[in-house]
Scaffold this motif. Structure first.
Motif, short mmCIF file in Angstrom:
data_model
loop_
_atom_site.label_atom_id
_atom_site.label_comp_id
_atom_site.label_asym_id
_atom_site.label_seq_id
_atom_site.Cartn_x
_atom_site.Cartn_y
_atom_site.Cartn_z
N ASN A 78 -0.55 -2.88 -15.85
CA ASN A 78 -0.49 -3.97 -16.82
C ASN A 78 0.85 -4.70 -16.75
O ASN A 78 1.00 -5.76 -17.33
N LEU A 79 1.81 -4.11 -16.06
CA LEU A 79 3.12 -4.73 -15.94
C LEU A 79 3.07 -6.02 -15.13
O LEU A 79 3.73 -7.01 -15.47
N LEU A 80 2.29 -6.06 -14.07
CA LEU A 80 2.30 -7.21 -13.17
C LEU A 80 1.91 -8.53 -13.83
O LEU A 80 2.54 -9.54 -13.56
N PRO A 81 0.91 -8.56 -14.73
CA PRO A 81 0.59 -9.85 -15.37
C PRO A 81 1.58 -10.25 -16.48
O PRO A 81 1.52 -11.36 -16.97
N SER A 82 2.47 -9.34 -16.87
CA SER A 82 3.42 -9.65 -17.94
C SER A 82 4.54 -10.56 -17.44
O SER A 82 4.66 -10.83 -16.25
N SER B 85 8.95 -12.18 -3.84
CA SER B 85 8.38 -13.21 -2.98
C SER B 85 9.50 -14.01 -2.31
O SER B 85 9.46 -14.27 -1.09
N GLN B 86 10.48 -14.39 -3.09
CA GLN B 86 11.62 -15.13 -2.53
C GLN B 86 12.39 -14.27 -1.53
O GLN B 86 12.80 -14.76 -0.46
N LYS B 87 12.58 -13.01 -1.85
CA LYS B 87 13.34 -12.10 -0.99
C LYS B 87 12.65 -11.87 0.35
O LYS B 87 13.30 -11.79 1.39
N THR B 88 11.31 -11.76 0.31
CA THR B 88 10.56 -11.46 1.53
C THR B 88 10.08 -12.70 2.27
O THR B 88 9.63 -12.61 3.41
N GLY B 89 10.11 -13.85 1.59
CA GLY B 89 9.62 -15.07 2.22
C GLY B 89 8.10 -15.18 2.23
O GLY B 89 7.53 -16.00 2.93
N ASN C 99 -0.59 -9.15 -4.41
CA ASN C 99 -1.64 -8.31 -3.83
C ASN C 99 -1.07 -7.04 -3.22
O ASN C 99 -1.64 -5.96 -3.39
N VAL C 100 0.04 -7.15 -2.53
CA VAL C 100 0.66 -5.96 -1.93
C VAL C 100 1.10 -4.99 -3.02
O VAL C 100 0.88 -3.79 -2.91
N LEU D 195 2.54 4.53 -5.19
CA LEU D 195 3.90 4.71 -5.70
C LEU D 195 3.92 5.53 -6.98
O LEU D 195 4.91 6.20 -7.26
N LEU D 196 2.83 5.49 -7.73
CA LEU D 196 2.79 6.19 -9.01
C LEU D 196 2.40 7.66 -8.88
O LEU D 196 2.62 8.42 -9.81
N GLU D 197 1.82 8.05 -7.77
CA GLU D 197 1.48 9.47 -7.57
C GLU D 197 2.77 10.25 -7.39
O GLU D 197 3.60 9.90 -6.55
N PRO D 198 2.98 11.30 -8.16
CA PRO D 198 4.24 12.04 -8.10
C PRO D 198 4.63 12.51 -6.71
O PRO D 198 5.78 12.35 -6.30
N CYS D 199 3.71 13.04 -5.94
CA CYS D 199 4.07 13.54 -4.61
C CYS D 199 4.45 12.40 -3.69
O CYS D 199 5.37 12.52 -2.88
N ASN D 200 3.78 11.25 -3.79
CA ASN D 200 4.13 10.11 -2.96
C ASN D 200 5.47 9.52 -3.36
O ASN D 200 6.25 9.12 -2.51
N ALA D 201 5.74 9.48 -4.65
CA ALA D 201 7.02 8.96 -5.12
C ALA D 201 8.17 9.83 -4.60
O ALA D 201 9.20 9.32 -4.18
N THR D 202 7.97 11.14 -4.62
CA THR D 202 9.01 12.04 -4.13
C THR D 202 9.24 11.84 -2.64
O THR D 202 10.38 11.77 -2.19
N ARG D 203 8.15 11.71 -1.87
CA ARG D 203 8.29 11.47 -0.44
C ARG D 203 8.98 10.14 -0.18
O ARG D 203 9.83 10.04 0.70
N LEU D 204 8.63 9.12 -0.95
CA LEU D 204 9.25 7.80 -0.78
C LEU D 204 10.74 7.87 -1.09
O LEU D 204 11.54 7.33 -0.36
#
Length: 55
Positions: free
Chosen positions: A3-7, A18-22, A30-31, A39-48
């Motif tokens: 819900n953060l993205l539409p805020s 968008s500006q940073k990546t061009g 979408n990305v 990114l929100l899965e705990p194990c993936n966040a730790t690996r990241l």
């Protein structure tokens, strides 16, 4: 968290990324929507964190 993205904060984040990546704001949004569950899965966040911060 998805819900953060539409805020106001989410739109600002998308605009800045968008500006940073061009890339368009649509493509950036979408990305982020596709990546958010990974990114929100705990194990993936730790690996990241380990990759990014070399922990």
């Amino acid at each position: 968290m998805l819900n953060l993205l539409p805020s106001h904060i989410g739109k600002t984040l998308i605009q800045l990324l968008s500006q940073k990546t061009g890339q368009s704001t649509d493509k950036t949004s979408n990305v982020l929507l596709q990546a958010m569950p990974l990114l929100l899965e705990p194990c993936n966040a730790t690996r990241l964190q380990k990759k990014v911060f070399h922990l």
